[in-house]
Design an enzyme around this catalytic site. Structure first.
Site, PDB file in Angstrom:
ATOM      1  N   GLU A 114      15.349   8.327   0.528  1.00  0.00           N
ATOM      2  CA  GLU A 114      14.372   8.458   1.616  1.00  0.00           C
ATOM      3  C   GLU A 114      14.727   7.488   2.734  1.00  0.00           C
ATOM      4  O   GLU A 114      15.590   6.620   2.562  1.00  0.00           O
ATOM      5  CB  GLU A 114      12.945   8.210   1.097  1.00  0.00           C
ATOM      6  CG  GLU A 114      12.440   9.370   0.244  1.00  0.00           C
ATOM      7  CD  GLU A 114      11.044   9.185  -0.319  1.00  0.00           C
ATOM      8  OE1 GLU A 114      10.385   8.174  -0.024  1.00  0.00           O
ATOM      9  OE2 GLU A 114      10.615  10.067  -1.077  1.00  0.00           O
ATOM     10  N   HIS A 243       3.098   9.277   9.057  1.00  0.00           N
ATOM     11  CA  HIS A 243       4.206   9.987   8.415  1.00  0.00           C
ATOM     12  C   HIS A 243       4.761  10.975   9.425  1.00  0.00           C
ATOM     13  O   HIS A 243       4.000  11.722  10.049  1.00  0.00           O
ATOM     14  CB  HIS A 243       3.714  10.716   7.163  1.00  0.00           C
ATOM     15  CG  HIS A 243       4.832  11.127   6.261  1.00  0.00           C
ATOM     16  ND1 HIS A 243       5.728  12.114   6.608  1.00  0.00           N
ATOM     17  CD2 HIS A 243       5.217  10.691   5.038  1.00  0.00           C
ATOM     18  CE1 HIS A 243       6.605  12.262   5.629  1.00  0.00           C
ATOM     19  NE2 HIS A 243       6.315  11.407   4.670  1.00  0.00           N
ATOM     20  N   ARG A 289      10.384   5.148   9.022  1.00  0.00           N
ATOM     21  CA  ARG A 289       9.320   6.049   9.477  1.00  0.00           C
ATOM     22  C   ARG A 289       8.780   5.751  10.862  1.00  0.00           C
ATOM     23  O   ARG A 289       8.421   6.657  11.605  1.00  0.00           O
ATOM     24  CB  ARG A 289       8.145   5.959   8.512  1.00  0.00           C
ATOM     25  CG  ARG A 289       8.343   6.849   7.380  1.00  0.00           C
ATOM     26  CD  ARG A 289       7.155   6.908   6.510  1.00  0.00           C
ATOM     27  NE  ARG A 289       7.657   7.494   5.288  1.00  0.00           N
ATOM     28  CZ  ARG A 289       7.027   7.501   4.155  1.00  0.00           C
ATOM     29  NH1 ARG A 289       5.838   6.964   4.062  1.00  0.00           N
ATOM     30  NH2 ARG A 289       7.553   8.055   3.105  1.00  0.00           N
ATOM     31  N   HIS A 350      -0.877   8.192   7.613  1.00  0.00           N
ATOM     32  CA  HIS A 350      -0.454   8.395   6.225  1.00  0.00           C
ATOM     33  C   HIS A 350      -0.785   7.210   5.325  1.00  0.00           C
ATOM     34  O   HIS A 350      -1.229   7.384   4.195  1.00  0.00           O
ATOM     35  CB  HIS A 350       1.055   8.643   6.229  1.00  0.00           C
ATOM     36  CG  HIS A 350       1.659   8.886   4.882  1.00  0.00           C
ATOM     37  ND1 HIS A 350       1.275   9.934   4.077  1.00  0.00           N
ATOM     38  CD2 HIS A 350       2.639   8.222   4.200  1.00  0.00           C
ATOM     39  CE1 HIS A 350       1.985   9.910   2.957  1.00  0.00           C
ATOM     40  NE2 HIS A 350       2.803   8.873   3.008  1.00  0.00           N
ATOM     41  N   ARG A 385       5.919  -0.125   5.904  1.00  0.00           N
ATOM     42  CA  ARG A 385       6.249   0.063   4.486  1.00  0.00           C
ATOM     43  C   ARG A 385       7.506   0.908   4.321  1.00  0.00           C
ATOM     44  O   ARG A 385       7.659   1.961   4.955  1.00  0.00           O
ATOM     45  CB  ARG A 385       5.083   0.778   3.802  1.00  0.00           C
ATOM     46  CG  ARG A 385       5.328   1.138   2.352  1.00  0.00           C
ATOM     47  CD  ARG A 385       4.114   1.806   1.773  1.00  0.00           C
ATOM     48  NE  ARG A 385       3.878   3.081   2.392  1.00  0.00           N
ATOM     49  CZ  ARG A 385       4.259   4.253   1.888  1.00  0.00           C
ATOM     50  NH1 ARG A 385       4.908   4.300   0.733  1.00  0.00           N
ATOM     51  NH2 ARG A 385       3.998   5.383   2.504  1.00  0.00           N
TER      52      ARG A 385
HETATM   53  C1  SIN Z   1       6.718  11.322   1.032  1.00  0.00           C
HETATM   54  O1  SIN Z   1       6.916  12.023   0.046  1.00  0.00           O
HETATM   55  O2  SIN Z   1       7.304  11.486   2.104  1.00  0.00           O
HETATM   56  C2  SIN Z   1       5.717  10.213   0.941  1.00  0.00           C
HETATM   57  C3  SIN Z   1       6.285   9.099   0.186  1.00  0.00           C
HETATM   58  C4  SIN Z   1       5.687   7.805   0.663  1.00  0.00           C
HETATM   59  O3  SIN Z   1       4.742   7.812   1.448  1.00  0.00           O
HETATM   60  O4  SIN Z   1       6.200   6.763   0.270  1.00  0.00           O
END
Ligand code: SIN
Length: 538
Positions: A114, A243, A289, A350, A385
């Site tokens: 991610e 998000h 993010r 988010h 975060r």
């Molecule tokens: C996501 O699946 O994009 C959310 C994961 C997160 O907020 O850490």
């Protein structure tokens, strides 16, 4: 009056993991607003970040977390969480959680990627990781003889030695010690007094304060608001994570398109099919993010389009369906086949990086009161975060808080019990102005989105502050005169969350991490390399 040893408010990963651990030593009462499994945890898609790969290291995970946090993470906290993560994950597997594996070894996880992570380290159960964890924990707490689960209960206020019964405003000479909470039983409309030796706030965050959010309706910041009213310090509330990729469709309420989709190679494109992240970051779609959300916000403002798009059509359709069954099925219900069409997306609120300030054990500055998970601000996330660090934090801190609570519990057991006054609703009437509640809900969420969103300015923040003050005045009048309802409690809490975000944003005269202010677009390490702390004055 209900008496218990440990009162757990909230039934997501933080509350349930803690409950299981302390239940070996005393009676536990879990209260939850709806059904036990109706939590934000159950909706988490991406996964849990932890170091399991042979090519990864604690140092790498620490470095990525610190980089995302943009100077405000507490390094000792980051190190502690990262180093304890693998053990907490193994415990979940031993409880029965089934994550995607590479081979036969029970901890040989298939690791996803991610934004902001330099390595593959996301443990996941396809795109339903939170549900897998929630299901395992719920079935364990349901079988535990020391645990009582009370559903349809909404906590109203914490009870401390130094609060009056209804207002939470009157201070006495006593030290501030938490002795439980007043709780509305939504089945009967009555407020119960729950006396507890130790109380845990695990109510999640408050992203419902924004018009557009990935969170469920229950995310109204109840724990943060209650702790603040009771006198606890609240930290870093200006850092709200938007998000980048929530489904944009008139009928899709709050549906997230996991960052893992970008982790598997999806592109962000505009209406004309152009990939635009190259203009904003060398990390393209896998930038942190804050960077991706601001880039999308900028594209939308510049072009006037309703959404941008996430495109994974270049990947093998069988792989996409197998890796993201939940997202595939949900999008299909809206007529979007993600193996063939780009997904329309917009950013949405988010996650709150701020919350009730705690120490390394999740203890707040009110004695016998703990906060874990999104309710808390531990120092792990700093100004932003790192993806998938939140379930990790909840697991690690639930463990630490449980260990520390046992000591509190032993101390409290030696002290004489305090007589708690029952809830007082004399002179209150049945509410006759439900419109006040719905109107103010809408107004708060809209003004927070418009004035206190991804891009802020002091002018917008002051405008929002004036409006919130007026709304809070109306809410307090109503609160005193009428019998309380779940909607009124949530409205009162969301207004406090809004107040705290605005106040904290106005205190930070710079831009850092998730907080971007047009009037102060640069980072100012000389003056603001520290957390923003807010505490109620009585
Ligand atoms: C996501 O699946 O994009 C959310 C994961 C997160 O907020 O850490």
């Amino acid at each position: 009056m209900i008496e218990t040893d440990f009162l757990v408010i909230g039934s997501g990963v933080a509350g349930l993991s803690y409950a299981l651990k302390v239940a070996e030593f005393g009676r536990v009462t879990i209260i939850t607003k709806k059904k036990i499994y109706k939590t934000n945890t159950a909706l988490a898609q991406g996964g849990v970040a932890a170091v399991f790969s042979k090519t990864d290291s604690f140092e790498n995970h620490v470095a990525d977390t610190l980089a995302a946090g943009d100077g405000l993470c507490a390094e000792d906290v980051v190190r502690m969480v990262v180093e304890n993560g693998p053990e907490r994950i193994r415990e979940l597997v031993d409880l029965g959680a089934q994550f995607n594996l590479n081979g036969d070894g029970k901890y040989d996880f298939s690791l996803g990627r991610e934004g902001g992570h330099s390595q593959n380290r996301i443990i996941h159960a396809r795109d339903l990781t939170g549900k897998e964890i929630e299901d395992v924990l719920v079935s364990s707490v349901e079988q535990h003889e020391n645990i009582t689960i009370l559903e349809n209960r909404v906590a109203v206020n914490l009870i401390t030695y130094s609060t009056s019964v209804r207002s939470g405003l009157v201070r006495t000479q006593h030290e501030n010690i938490c002795c439980g909470a007043y709780v509305l039983d939504n089945n009967t409309g009555k407020v119960e007094t729950v006396a507890a030796k130790v109380t845990l706030l695990a109510t999640g965050g408050g992203s419902k304060v924004y018009l557009y959010t990935s969170n469920p309706d229950t995310a109204t910041g109840d724990g943060i608001a209650m702790a603040y009213r009771a006198g606890a310090t609240v930290a870093n509330m200006e850092f709200v994570q938007f998000h980048p990729t929530c489904l944009f469709h008139p009928e899709a309420k709050n549906f997230l398109i996991s960052e893992a989709v970008r982790g598997e190679g999806a592109y962000l494109i505009d209406e004309t099919g152009n990939r635009f992240m190259g203009k904003y970051s060398p990390d393209l779609e896998l930038a942190c993010r804050d960077v991706v959300a601001r880039a999308i916000d900028n594209e939308l403002k510049k072009t006037g389009a309703d959404s941008v798009f996430l495109d994974i059509t270049h990947k093998d359709p069988d792989f996409v369906r197998e890796r993201f069954p939940n997202i595939y099925a949900k999008c299909l219900t809206f007529g979007i086949d993600i193996t063939k069409q780009p997904i329309p997306i917009v950013p949405a609120a988010h996650y709150m990086c701020g919350g009730v300030a705690t120490d390394l054990n999740g203890h707040t500055d009110i004695q016998s009161l703990y906060a874990v998970g999104e309710t808390a601000c531990t120092g792990l996330h700093g100004a932003n975060r790192l993806a998938s660090n939140s379930l990790l934090e909840a697991l690690v801190y639930a463990h630490n808080a449980a260990q520390s609570s046992l000591k509190e519990f032993e101390k409290a057991a030696k002290k004489s019990t305090v007589d708690l006054e029952p809830w007082d609703e004399t002179n209150t009437l049945d509410g006759d102005e439900a419109i006040m509640v719905t109107h103010n809900w809408d107004e708060i969420r809209r003004l927070m989105w418009n004035y206190v969103g991804i891009v802020r300015s002091d002018k917008r923040l002051h405008r929002a502050q004036r409006r919130i003050e007026m709304i809070q005045h109306e809410i307090e009048e109503y609160y005193w005169d009428f019998k309380i309802t779940a909607d009124l409690i949530e409205l009162r809490n969301i207004a406090v969350v809004a107040e705290l975000i605005i106040k904290s944003a106005l205190m930070r005269k710079e831009s850092r991490g998730l907080h971007y202010n047009l009037w102060y677009p640069e980072k100012d390490d000389a003056n603001y390399l520290m957390s923003t702390l807010v505490r109620k004055t009585f």
